[in-house]
Design a protein around this motif. Structure first.
Motif, PDB file in Angstrom:
ATOM      1  N   PRO A  59      18.053 -32.057  -1.135  1.00 37.27           N
ATOM      2  CA  PRO A  59      19.045 -33.004  -0.594  1.00 37.27           C
ATOM      3  C   PRO A  59      18.800 -34.448  -0.983  1.00 37.27           C
ATOM      4  O   PRO A  59      19.747 -35.179  -1.293  1.00 37.27           O
ATOM      5  N   TYR A  60      17.538 -34.877  -0.997  1.00 33.78           N
ATOM      6  CA  TYR A  60      17.219 -36.267  -1.325  1.00 33.78           C
ATOM      7  C   TYR A  60      17.562 -36.612  -2.767  1.00 33.78           C
ATOM      8  O   TYR A  60      17.970 -37.729  -3.071  1.00 33.78           O
ATOM      9  N   ASP A 119      24.000 -44.241   3.178  1.00 32.62           N
ATOM     10  CA  ASP A 119      23.916 -43.384   2.000  1.00 32.62           C
ATOM     11  C   ASP A 119      22.857 -43.828   0.997  1.00 32.62           C
ATOM     12  O   ASP A 119      22.776 -43.275  -0.100  1.00 32.62           O
ATOM     13  N   VAL A 120      22.057 -44.807   1.351  1.00 32.36           N
ATOM     14  CA  VAL A 120      20.981 -45.261   0.465  1.00 32.36           C
ATOM     15  C   VAL A 120      19.708 -44.501   0.811  1.00 32.36           C
ATOM     16  O   VAL A 120      19.360 -44.353   1.981  1.00 32.36           O
ATOM     17  N   ARG A 121      19.013 -44.034  -0.215  1.00 36.97           N
ATOM     18  CA  ARG A 121      17.796 -43.253  -0.019  1.00 36.97           C
ATOM     19  C   ARG A 121      16.560 -44.126  -0.219  1.00 36.97           C
ATOM     20  O   ARG A 121      16.562 -45.026  -1.044  1.00 36.97           O
ATOM     21  N   LEU A 122      15.529 -43.809   0.558  1.00 31.54           N
ATOM     22  CA  LEU A 122      14.311 -44.622   0.561  1.00 31.54           C
ATOM     23  C   LEU A 122      13.116 -43.803   0.100  1.00 31.54           C
ATOM     24  O   LEU A 122      12.828 -42.734   0.644  1.00 31.54           O
ATOM     25  N   ASN A 123      12.436 -44.310  -0.906  1.00 36.12           N
ATOM     26  CA  ASN A 123      11.212 -43.714  -1.428  1.00 36.12           C
ATOM     27  C   ASN A 123      10.054 -44.438  -0.743  1.00 36.12           C
ATOM     28  O   ASN A 123       9.719 -45.571  -1.097  1.00 36.12           O
ATOM     29  N   VAL A 124       9.466 -43.820   0.272  1.00 32.73           N
ATOM     30  CA  VAL A 124       8.575 -44.521   1.201  1.00 32.73           C
ATOM     31  C   VAL A 124       7.112 -44.220   0.913  1.00 32.73           C
ATOM     32  O   VAL A 124       6.657 -43.076   1.027  1.00 32.73           O
ATOM     33  N   ASP A 125       6.366 -45.266   0.561  1.00 34.89           N
ATOM     34  CA  ASP A 125       4.929 -45.159   0.319  1.00 34.89           C
ATOM     35  C   ASP A 125       4.198 -45.551   1.603  1.00 34.89           C
ATOM     36  O   ASP A 125       4.229 -46.715   2.026  1.00 34.89           O
ATOM     37  N   ARG A 166      17.363 -38.483   3.586  1.00 33.75           N
ATOM     38  CA  ARG A 166      17.465 -39.794   2.914  1.00 33.75           C
ATOM     39  C   ARG A 166      16.118 -40.415   2.622  1.00 33.75           C
ATOM     40  O   ARG A 166      16.053 -41.540   2.140  1.00 33.75           O
ATOM     41  N   VAL A 167      15.031 -39.713   2.913  1.00 38.05           N
ATOM     42  CA  VAL A 167      13.714 -40.283   2.638  1.00 38.05           C
ATOM     43  C   VAL A 167      12.884 -39.323   1.807  1.00 38.05           C
ATOM     44  O   VAL A 167      13.010 -38.096   1.903  1.00 38.05           O
ATOM     45  N   LEU A 168      12.051 -39.911   0.971  1.00 37.87           N
ATOM     46  CA  LEU A 168      10.982 -39.196   0.290  1.00 37.87           C
ATOM     47  C   LEU A 168       9.693 -39.841   0.740  1.00 37.87           C
ATOM     48  O   LEU A 168       9.576 -41.070   0.733  1.00 37.87           O
ATOM     49  N   ALA A 226      11.729 -34.650   1.392  1.00 37.44           N
ATOM     50  CA  ALA A 226      11.225 -34.633   0.022  1.00 37.44           C
ATOM     51  C   ALA A 226       9.895 -35.377  -0.045  1.00 37.44           C
ATOM     52  O   ALA A 226       9.595 -36.236   0.789  1.00 37.44           O
ATOM     53  N   SER A 227       9.103 -35.059  -1.074  1.00 40.50           N
ATOM     54  CA  SER A 227       7.813 -35.737  -1.208  1.00 40.50           C
ATOM     55  C   SER A 227       7.366 -35.721  -2.661  1.00 40.50           C
ATOM     56  O   SER A 227       7.839 -34.937  -3.479  1.00 40.50           O
TER      57      SER A 227
END
Length: 285
Positions: free
Chosen positions: A17-18, A121-127, A149-151, A172-173
């Motif tokens: 989904p992400y 609708d914006v996805r965030l790649n979170v460290d 919406r997050v990885l 997601a990861s």
């Protein structure tokens, strides 16, 4: 369709989904663009940078998070507030009430929750930069139902996995340092040993990657070239996307896209937007 767009093969990937390029639609099989800390280093990880990136057409924002003394999750990269802000000391020793008065490049700092809810609708790649960030991250993602919406990623695979275990639904990861290193070395090691086929090497790669959906890697790490045609082929055979950071030159972006990478992370938002437009992969929301 542009002439360049034909150079990017439409691949089949497990649907995540992400990752919108795994969905039927205009970006299916197309490369993704991730705005690194918002794609504007001078105001990195601020709402000014994120707003600018979204207005340019970015659907993915790469961010870093840390916990304030009061537990508030703050979008910020470094352990200490200097030299990027007008304050000094470890961020973890400041409350959000205090941090709300701190500025980076003249812009206020941002709470993760405010960014999470700014665009639906914006996805965030979170460290996750530290262990203290795990629980507030999990609570906010669960509270807002933002799982698609997050990885979640971290240099620490253990930290990433802890966040995944605590979340009420899967997200997601991408792999941390250990998982990525094993993935990079799996193919060459198998080739040297001469005991496994290319297919077996890909299966080994998938087992080493474990519960991740992509590998986010530098093109090179010291003397080692990480992103090679062989590495990409093994990852793709294992069902893993490869996103490359941090790429700021247009020609290198084009070279990597020609090799078949699935995403590029960049500080140069405008440059990346222009290049991805050449591949019929823009805008991304």
């Amino acid at each position: 369709m542009s002439e360049r767009s034909a150079e990017v093969p439409r691949r089949f990937r497990p649907r995540v989904p992400y990752l919108v390029n795994t969905h039927p639609g205009p970006l299916h099989g197309r490369p993704l663009g991730l705005a690194h800390r918002g794609g504007a280093i001078e105001v990195q990880n601020t709402m000014a940078a994120f707003t600018r990136a979204v207005e340019l057409g970015f659907g993915y924002l790469e961010i870093d998070v840390r916990a304030a003394a009061c537990g508030t999750l703050v979008v910020f990269h470094d352990e200490r507030l200097e030299p990027t802000t007008d304050a000094e000391g470890p961020l973890a020793e400041w409350t959000w009430e205090q941090l709300s008065q701190v500025h980076l490049g003249g812009e206020p700092l941002v709470r993760f929750e405010d960014l999470l809810t700014a665009w639906g609708d914006v996805r965030l790649n979170v460290d996750l930069k530290e262990e203290a960030a795990v629980r507030p991250f999990v609570e906010l993602v669960d509270e807002h139902g933002a799982h698609e919406r997050v990885l979640v990623t971290s240099f620490s695979d253990a930290r990433r996995r802890r966040a995944q275990r605590l979340l009420s639904r899967p997200v997601a990861s991408s792999a941390g340092v250990r998982g990525t290193a094993l993935s990079v070395l799996a193919g060459p090691a198998a080739g040297v040993l001469g005991r496994v086929s290319a297919g077996a090497s890909s299966r080994l790669l998938r087992r080493l990657a474990g519960d991740v959906d992509c590998l986010q890697v530098p093109r090179r790490q010291g003397p080692i070239t990480v992103v090679t045609p062989g590495f990409l082929a093994r990852c793709h055979a294992a069902g893993l996307q490869v996103h490359v950071w941090t790429v700021n030159e247009a020609e290198e972006m084009r070279e990597l896209l020609g090799m078949g990478v699935d995403g590029i992370v960049s500080d140069e938002a405008e440059v990346l937007a222009e290049v991805l437009a050449e591949y019929d992969a823009w805008p991304q929301w």
